[in-house]
Design an enzyme around this catalytic site. Structure first.
Site, short mmCIF file in Angstrom:
data_model
loop_
_atom_site.label_atom_id
_atom_site.label_comp_id
_atom_site.label_asym_id
_atom_site.label_seq_id
_atom_site.Cartn_x
_atom_site.Cartn_y
_atom_site.Cartn_z
N GLU A 322 0.84 -1.21 0.00
CA GLU A 322 0.00 0.00 0.00
C GLU A 322 0.87 1.25 0.00
O GLU A 322 1.77 1.37 0.84
CB GLU A 322 -0.94 -0.01 1.22
CG GLU A 322 -1.95 -1.15 1.16
CD GLU A 322 -2.97 -1.11 2.31
OE1 GLU A 322 -2.81 -0.25 3.21
OE2 GLU A 322 -3.91 -1.90 2.30
N HIS A 341 -8.04 1.65 1.27
CA HIS A 341 -7.97 1.32 2.71
C HIS A 341 -8.85 2.28 3.52
O HIS A 341 -8.39 2.98 4.43
CB HIS A 341 -6.53 1.38 3.21
CG HIS A 341 -6.30 0.52 4.42
ND1 HIS A 341 -5.13 -0.15 4.64
CD2 HIS A 341 -7.08 0.23 5.49
CE1 HIS A 341 -5.20 -0.82 5.78
NE2 HIS A 341 -6.38 -0.60 6.32
#
Length: 590
Positions: A322, A341
């Site tokens: 990420e 997220h």
């Protein structure tokens, strides 16, 4: 002010007559006449001396701990921390910069962006606690933290509802093709046929991991009249049944579910738990949702299953890396909904997790147990309720014992009396060890590493439990024996406040406070003893906060405990010890 009082004040300031004259703006002859009693000392001089004393010997304020906030967190949590600590917000630090900065801090707050690696923890010489403003702690090296006695806390409750609601939102978006239809409309199209959806009522949702978030997803799915299956080896069947959920094994869940949502933590056991082989055993047209952790589902296998039509659609909020790189296989396929997220990204959740973590950091810094210590033994709420209040007094008993004995350590004994013996006393043992070491070491000691620290020092600590005490409902007693002496200190909690009630079998009553100084005199109990000590301390300009005496019999051996506002010097303590009838004097700092 009398001449004697004036002389005592000058001596306390450590100034000669000439130096004091210069400071007060008078000539030295005036000072001489005041001290000889030949001239009256003006009343204003007493105030001038007090001002001068404060200027020359200012009271040093206790140092506030420092907290580094390395990732963005809600301001409510930061403001809570600032009530008790100095807080620096420095987000976006690279590893080298974090390693360089961390030695100055007692606490560190992160989310998922900052990696708290072993080199970071090893550089953090003062670090006591790391707070993760969220649930997962896979960005923190727990082994390194445990070895160094650093407590890691998280906020497992704060974002539960936000993550559950995001899961349901993605489930409905998958069922009704909402993002794709929106994109089509924005492109100027009116295409109703391409986005025919499916109702979720009557469909089967398989939940992998029936923890807090999984349970909340289940409640909402049941409310939407879905059949809910769940697999979680650590959740009793009765618990699942109470939620309206059927407990099944993993194979059944794969074969029977129309929707599958994963909610376990990322561990060695769950890494890649859903890959090509598992997807092959699923229903054709299954829809898959991941709002837990990247890596639980094999990204390449999922992307391929969507391309070949085995999986009708997927919704992914978390990724192995990420932010995901542009070549991530889940990006670009319109049948895969992706969000950055966002599971915990509600204003309410961010505020809750920030406050939860801040409160726990404050607890750790002030010597109290944290509610959600990730790398500490979990305590049942009922245990924490009973044992928790005694942790502070247990630490103080250790501190007092260490400072009252001399010689080489031979044995340590801890005795527990009363209701506390019905619960896990591990936190009390850790608190005693922390207290024993606090006056003599800068080593971080807590429930996480207390056993390792004690073993590393070769301590063989004997613990005994007794169902009751003849006087106190609950009591913790610490006995330390050395080659030269033995001391026993006992304490309890009364009306929510810690009390030290016995020292070497003598009744005392001390309400210990952080920063308190106590002069402990082992003396002969005889008339005038208290007066002599009090007079001498007065000559030293040491203010007595409280004084008490514990004794076994009249005119026998006694223990005088004098709490003072100013710390005496070693020379002053020696003068107290030189009083006839005093055997020894110790200074105890709490």
């Amino acid at each position: 002010m009398t001449p004697e009082q004036f002389i005592a004040e000058r001596n306390a300031l450590g100034l000669s007559q000439s130096a004091l004259a210069e400071a007060l703006g008078v000539d030295q002859g005036t000072i001489s006449r005041w001290e000889a009693g030949k001239t009256r000392i003006p009343p204003a001089i007493e105030l001038a001396l007090a001002t001068l004393k404060e200027k020359l010997h200012p009271m040093t304020a206790p140092r506030r701990p420092r907290v580094l906030v390395a990732d963005p967190v809600a301001p409510e949590g930061i403001e809570l921390l600032r009530r008790v600590a100095d807080v620096d917000v420095r987000t976006g630090l690279q590893q080298d910069a974090l390693i360089a900065a961390i030695p100055d801090y007692e606490a560190l707050v992160v989310r998922s962006e900052t990696k708290v690696t072993r080199p970071v923890i090893e550089a953090a010489s003062k670090l006591q606690v790391v707070g993760r403003a969220g649930v997962g702690v896979d960005n923190i090296d727990l082994d390194a933290a445990t070895e160094r006695g650093v407590i890691v806390v998280n906020a497992p409750q704060g974002n539960t509802i936000a993550a559950a609601e995001h899961t349901i939102a993605l489930l409905l978006a998958l069922a009704r093709h909402i993002p794709q239809a929106d994109a089509s409309m924005r492109a100027g199209k009116w295409d109703r046929k391409s986005y025919i959806g499916t109702e979720v009522r009557g469909k089967t949702l398989g939940i992998v991991g029936l923890g807090k978030i999984g349970s909340e997803v289940a409640r909402r799915a049941v409310a939407m009249e879905m059949r809910v299956l769940a697999v979680d080896p650590f959740v009793p069947v009765e618990r699942a049944r109470a939620l309206g959920v059927e407990s099944v094994d993993f194979e059944q869940l794969l074969m029977l579910s129309d929707f599958i949502s994963v909610h376990p933590p990322l561990t060695a056991a769950t890494q890649g738990m859903i890959g090509a082989a598992e997807i092959a055993r699923m229903k054709d047209g299954v829809r898959i949702i991941n709002v837990a952790r990247g890596g639980i589902i094999d990204e390449a296998a999922l992307a391929e299953a969507v391309r070949n039509g085995k999986v009708a659609g997927a919704a992914v909020d978390v990724f192995t890396a990420e932010p995901p790189p542009p070549d991530n296989p889940l990006l670009g396929d319109p049948r895969i909904i992706t969000t950055p997220h966002l599971g915990a990204s509600t204003a309410e959740a961010q505020e809750r997790v920030a406050i939860d973590v801040a409160e726990q950091i404050i607890d750790v810094l002030e010597g109290r147990p944290a509610r959600y210590a990730v790398n500490a033994p979990l305590l049942a709420p009922e245990t924490l309720q009973v044992v928790g209040p005694y942790m502070g007094v247990a630490e103080q008993l250790g501190m007092v014992a260490t400072q009252l004995v001399t010689g080489k350590l031979e044995a340590i004994e801890i005795e527990y009396y009363g209701e506390i013996t019905e619960h896990d006393t591990t936190p009390l043992r850790a608190a005693v060890i922390r207290g024993l070491l606090r006056p003599i070491s800068e080593e971080n000691v807590n429930i996480v590493n207390a056993h390792l620290v004690a073993a590393g020092r070769g301590w063989d600590i004997r613990e005994t439990t007794r169902a009751s005490h003849e006087v106190f409902h609950n009591l913790v007693s610490v006995r330390v024996r050395t080659t030269q002496a033995e001391v026993a200190v006992s304490g309890t909690v009364e009306r929510g406040q810690p009390r030290i009630v016995l020292i070497n079998g003598l009744d005392v009553d001390i309400a210990p406070e952080r920063g308190m100084c106590i002069i402990v005199c082992d003396n002969e109990d005889r008339p005038g003893m208290i007066g002599r000590v009090g007079t001498l301390l007065g000559q030293f300009d040491i203010n007595i906060q409280s004084m008490q005496v514990g004794r076994r019999a009249r005119r026998g051996r006694a223990l005088m405990l004098i709490a003072v506002d100013e710390e005496p010097t070693p020379d002053q303590l020696a003068q107290v010890e030189a009083i006839d009838g005093i055997y020894n004097v110790r200074l105890v700092r709490l």
